[in-house]
Design an enzyme around this catalytic site. Sequence first.
Site, PDB file in Angstrom:
ATOM      1  N   HIS A 221       0.881  -1.183   0.000  1.00  0.00           N
ATOM      2  CA  HIS A 221       0.000   0.000   0.000  1.00  0.00           C
ATOM      3  C   HIS A 221       0.918   1.232   0.000  1.00  0.00           C
ATOM      4  O   HIS A 221       1.725   1.400  -0.913  1.00  0.00           O
ATOM      5  CB  HIS A 221      -0.917  -0.105   1.226  1.00  0.00           C
ATOM      6  CG  HIS A 221      -2.086   0.846   1.268  1.00  0.00           C
ATOM      7  ND1 HIS A 221      -2.463   1.656   0.226  1.00  0.00           N
ATOM      8  CD2 HIS A 221      -2.984   1.109   2.277  1.00  0.00           C
ATOM      9  CE1 HIS A 221      -3.526   2.366   0.579  1.00  0.00           C
ATOM     10  NE2 HIS A 221      -3.861   2.065   1.832  1.00  0.00           N
ATOM     11  N   HIS A 260      -2.373  -2.199  -9.621  1.00  0.00           N
ATOM     12  CA  HIS A 260      -3.389  -1.619  -8.744  1.00  0.00           C
ATOM     13  C   HIS A 260      -4.546  -2.600  -8.570  1.00  0.00           C
ATOM     14  O   HIS A 260      -4.862  -3.358  -9.467  1.00  0.00           O
ATOM     15  CB  HIS A 260      -3.921  -0.294  -9.318  1.00  0.00           C
ATOM     16  CG  HIS A 260      -4.568   0.542  -8.278  1.00  0.00           C
ATOM     17  ND1 HIS A 260      -5.898   0.419  -7.950  1.00  0.00           N
ATOM     18  CD2 HIS A 260      -4.060   1.483  -7.450  1.00  0.00           C
ATOM     19  CE1 HIS A 260      -6.180   1.264  -6.972  1.00  0.00           C
ATOM     20  NE2 HIS A 260      -5.079   1.921  -6.648  1.00  0.00           N
ATOM     21  N   ASP A 311       2.328   5.782  -6.620  1.00  0.00           N
ATOM     22  CA  ASP A 311       3.559   5.791  -5.842  1.00  0.00           C
ATOM     23  C   ASP A 311       4.841   5.902  -6.661  1.00  0.00           C
ATOM     24  O   ASP A 311       5.850   6.399  -6.173  1.00  0.00           O
ATOM     25  CB  ASP A 311       3.652   4.519  -4.976  1.00  0.00           C
ATOM     26  CG  ASP A 311       2.766   4.611  -3.742  1.00  0.00           C
ATOM     27  OD1 ASP A 311       2.533   5.736  -3.275  1.00  0.00           O
ATOM     28  OD2 ASP A 311       2.316   3.559  -3.261  1.00  0.00           O
TER      29      ASP A 311
HETATM   30  C1  LIG Z   1      -1.205   4.116  -3.279  1.00  0.00           C
HETATM   31  C2  LIG Z   1      -1.255   2.663  -3.354  1.00  0.00           C
HETATM   32  O1  LIG Z   1      -1.444   2.023  -2.367  1.00  0.00           O
HETATM   33  S1  LIG Z   1      -1.133   1.991  -4.893  1.00  0.00           S
HETATM   34  C3  LIG Z   1      -0.512   0.366  -4.595  1.00  0.00           C
HETATM   35  C4  LIG Z   1       0.914   0.399  -4.124  1.00  0.00           C
HETATM   36  N1  LIG Z   1       1.471  -0.955  -4.072  1.00  0.00           N
HETATM   37  C5  LIG Z   1       2.429  -1.359  -4.909  1.00  0.00           C
HETATM   38  O2  LIG Z   1       2.909  -0.650  -5.762  1.00  0.00           O
HETATM   39  C6  LIG Z   1       2.930  -2.753  -4.673  1.00  0.00           C
HETATM   40  C7  LIG Z   1       3.090  -3.529  -5.975  1.00  0.00           C
HETATM   41  N2  LIG Z   1       1.782  -3.879  -6.525  1.00  0.00           N
HETATM   42  C8  LIG Z   1       1.091  -4.930  -6.030  1.00  0.00           C
HETATM   43  O3  LIG Z   1       1.533  -5.660  -5.158  1.00  0.00           O
HETATM   44  C9  LIG Z   1      -0.300  -5.167  -6.576  1.00  0.00           C
HETATM   45  O4  LIG Z   1      -0.403  -4.674  -7.893  1.00  0.00           O
HETATM   46  C10 LIG Z   1      -1.395  -4.538  -5.708  1.00  0.00           C
HETATM   47  C11 LIG Z   1      -1.229  -4.949  -4.246  1.00  0.00           C
HETATM   48  C12 LIG Z   1      -1.326  -3.016  -5.784  1.00  0.00           C
HETATM   49  C13 LIG Z   1      -2.750  -4.985  -6.214  1.00  0.00           C
HETATM   50  O5  LIG Z   1      -2.823  -6.365  -5.998  1.00  0.00           O
HETATM   51  P1  LIG Z   1      -3.905  -7.253  -6.759  1.00  0.00           P
HETATM   52  O6  LIG Z   1      -5.217  -6.557  -6.756  1.00  0.00           O
HETATM   53  O7  LIG Z   1      -3.832  -8.595  -6.164  1.00  0.00           O
HETATM   54  O8  LIG Z   1      -3.312  -7.230  -8.229  1.00  0.00           O
HETATM   55  P2  LIG Z   1      -3.890  -7.906  -9.547  1.00  0.00           P
HETATM   56  O9  LIG Z   1      -5.072  -8.760  -9.248  1.00  0.00           O
HETATM   57  O10 LIG Z   1      -4.036  -6.831 -10.554  1.00  0.00           O
HETATM   58  O11 LIG Z   1      -2.667  -8.823  -9.973  1.00  0.00           O
HETATM   59  C14 LIG Z   1      -2.706  -9.512 -11.189  1.00  0.00           C
HETATM   60  C15 LIG Z   1      -1.418 -10.237 -11.435  1.00  0.00           C
HETATM   61  O12 LIG Z   1      -0.374  -9.300 -11.663  1.00  0.00           O
HETATM   62  C16 LIG Z   1       0.700  -9.509 -10.776  1.00  0.00           C
HETATM   63  N3  LIG Z   1       1.186  -8.229 -10.333  1.00  0.00           N
HETATM   64  C17 LIG Z   1       0.413  -7.219  -9.875  1.00  0.00           C
HETATM   65  N4  LIG Z   1       1.205  -6.186  -9.518  1.00  0.00           N
HETATM   66  C18 LIG Z   1       2.474  -6.578  -9.761  1.00  0.00           C
HETATM   67  C19 LIG Z   1       3.719  -5.950  -9.592  1.00  0.00           C
HETATM   68  N5  LIG Z   1       3.798  -4.722  -9.085  1.00  0.00           N
HETATM   69  N6  LIG Z   1       4.834  -6.624  -9.939  1.00  0.00           N
HETATM   70  C20 LIG Z   1       4.755  -7.865 -10.461  1.00  0.00           C
HETATM   71  N7  LIG Z   1       3.589  -8.512 -10.630  1.00  0.00           N
HETATM   72  C21 LIG Z   1       2.468  -7.873 -10.290  1.00  0.00           C
HETATM   73  C22 LIG Z   1       0.106 -10.257  -9.612  1.00  0.00           C
HETATM   74  O13 LIG Z   1       1.068 -11.031  -8.936  1.00  0.00           O
HETATM   75  C23 LIG Z   1      -0.963 -11.074 -10.252  1.00  0.00           C
HETATM   76  O14 LIG Z   1      -0.373 -12.245 -10.795  1.00  0.00           O
HETATM   77  P3  LIG Z   1      -0.953 -13.663 -10.413  1.00  0.00           P
HETATM   78  O15 LIG Z   1      -2.386 -13.625 -10.868  1.00  0.00           O
HETATM   79  O16 LIG Z   1      -0.077 -14.603 -11.172  1.00  0.00           O
HETATM   80  O17 LIG Z   1      -0.817 -13.749  -8.922  1.00  0.00           O
HETATM   81  O1  LIG Z   2      -6.993   2.228  -3.724  1.00  0.00           O
HETATM   82  C1  LIG Z   2      -6.091   1.449  -3.370  1.00  0.00           C
HETATM   83  O2  LIG Z   2      -6.255   0.222  -3.216  1.00  0.00           O
HETATM   84  C2  LIG Z   2      -4.725   1.949  -3.115  1.00  0.00           C
HETATM   85  C3  LIG Z   2      -4.505   3.353  -3.563  1.00  0.00           C
HETATM   86  O3  LIG Z   2      -4.227   3.620  -4.708  1.00  0.00           O
HETATM   87  C4  LIG Z   2      -4.675   4.409  -2.588  1.00  0.00           C
HETATM   88  O4  LIG Z   2      -5.076   4.154  -1.446  1.00  0.00           O
HETATM   89  O5  LIG Z   2      -4.406   5.575  -2.938  1.00  0.00           O
END
Ligand SMILES: CC(=O)SCCNC(=O)CCNC(=O)[C@H](O)C(C)(C)COP(=O)(O)OP(=O)(O)OC[C@H]1O[C@@H](n2cnc3c(N)ncnc32)[C@H](O)[C@@H]1OP(=O)(O)O
Ligand SMILES: O=C([O-])CC(=O)C(=O)O
Length: 374
Positions: A221, A260, A311
Site C-alpha cells: 500500500h 493496482h 507511488d
Molecule cells: C497508493 C497505493 O497504495 S497503490 C498500490 C501500491 N502498491 C504497490 O505498488 C505494490 C506492488 N503492486 C502490487 O503488489 C499489486 O499490484 C497490488 C497490491 C497493488 C494490487 O494487488 P492485486 O489486486 O492482487 O493485483 P492484480 O489482481 O491486478 O494482480 C494480477 C497479477 O499481476 C501480478 N502483479 C500485480 N502487480 C504486480 C507488480 N507490481 N509486480 C509484479 N507482478 C504484479 C500479480 O502477482 C498477479 O499475478 P498472479 O495472478 O499470477 O498472482
Molecule cells: O486504492 C487502493 O487500493 C490503493 C490506492 O491507490 C490508494 O489508497 O491511494
Amino acid sequence: MVDKALGGAGLRGQVAGETALCTVGKSGSGLTYCGYDISELADKAQFEEVSFLLSRGELPTESELTEYKAKLKSLRGLPDALKTVLENIPKDAHPMDVMRTGCSMLGNLEMEQDFSQANDAIDRMVAVFPSIICYWYRFSHDGVRIETETDDDSVGAHFLRLLHDEAPSALFEQVMNVSLILYAEHEFNASTFTARVCASTLSDIHSCVTGAIGSLRGPLHGGANEAAMDMIEGFTSADQAEDALMGMLERKDKIMGFGHAIYRESDPRNVIIKKWSEKLAAEVGDDVLYPVSVRCEEVMWREKKLFCNADFFHASAYHFMGIPTKLFTPIFVMSRVTGWTAHVKEQRANNRIIRPSADYTGPEARSYTLISER
Ligand SMILES: CC(=O)SCCNC(=O)CCNC(=O)[C@H](O)C(C)(C)COP(=O)(O)OP(=O)(O)OC[C@H]1O[C@@H](n2cnc3c(N)ncnc32)[C@H](O)[C@@H]1OP(=O)(O)O
Ligand SMILES: O=C([O-])CC(=O)C(=O)O
C-alpha cells in the site's frame, strides 16, 4: 449479492458499503473527490481547499479558506508531553511507527470526547502531523529541537521548511501541494477500510487514524513509494534498469510502484506526478533517476501490461526535493488523514458495525482431550 467470479481473496470486487466521497475508476479521468475530477483539482486547487472539501463537504469560499488556513497555522505546535515521547523514539525507528505513536499520543492528550468534536480533531491532525514527523526526524537525526510553529501558508511548505530549515522554492511548494492533493482520498483502499472498521465500533477518531497508519505502512500500500525509491536508486542507467527489471520479472519478483487493485490500465494520478517529476529533474539537473523511471514504466507495460500507480513517480519527485526516502510514506499520512477522517464521519453518520462472515475451513467438530492424555 457477491459476484462469485470477482469474490474471494482480498474482498476484491465486493461492495462493502457506500460513500459519497470518492469514485475510483468510474468517471472522468478515473478519480473524483466529491464529484471533482482529480486532474482539475491537481491543476487548480490548493491542498487546503481539498482538505476543507473532504471535512466540510463543499469547497471553501475565499473567506472560509482564509479562516481555515489561519486555523491550521494556529494548530502546528506540539504539546510538551508529545515532544517528550518523540524524543524517546530511536533514530532507527520506522517513521511510520513514529506517526502511529504520535497520533496515538495525541489522542491521549487531546481525546475526542464526543463526535461533535470530530472536525476540530481532524483540523488538529492535518495541522500537526508534519510537525510530529519533522520534530522527531530533526531531533533524532540532527540533534536539534525545532520550533514547529511556522508562518508558512501551506501544509506542504510547512513540512519542507521544518525538514530543511529554510523556506522551499515556489516549485517545491507547488509539487508538495499537488502531491498532497493526489494522495488525499481513494475510496475503500486498505487503510481507509481499516479506519472505517474501527469507526464502525463507535471508537474515537485517533484510534481510527492510528489503525489506518498501520495499514498504510505496508509495501503493498503506501510503503510502495519508499520501496520504489530503494529499487530505482540502485539502477545506474536506463539500459541497466531494463536489464535488472527483466531479471526481476524472470524471477517473478513484485515490482513496487506498479499495478493496482482497482485500476486496470492506468492510475490517473501517475500522469500528473510524472509531469512534476520531469520538471523537478530538469530543475535539479538529474539525468539518471528520471530516465531510469521512464524506462521502468516502458518495460513494465511492454512485458506485463502493468502500469505505474500513484507511488512510482512520487519516489523520484520526493527525492529531487531532497526528502529522505524514509519520510515518503509519512507524507502520504499527512495527506490521507483527510480522506480517512472523512470516511470516519461518513461511517458514523450511517453506522452498522462492520462484521463480515468467514467460510470455515478448519477441522470437523472433535472432543477435547485432557492435557494429561495428549
Ligand atoms: C497508493 C497505493 O497504495 S497503490 C498500490 C501500491 N502498491 C504497490 O505498488 C505494490 C506492488 N503492486 C502490487 O503488489 C499489486 O499490484 C497490488 C497490491 C497493488 C494490487 O494487488 P492485486 O489486486 O492482487 O493485483 P492484480 O489482481 O491486478 O494482480 C494480477 C497479477 O499481476 C501480478 N502483479 C500485480 N502487480 C504486480 C507488480 N507490481 N509486480 C509484479 N507482478 C504484479 C500479480 O502477482 C498477479 O499475478 P498472479 O495472478 O499470477 O498472482
Ligand atoms: O486504492 C487502493 O487500493 C490503493 C490506492 O491507490 C490508494 O489508497 O491511494
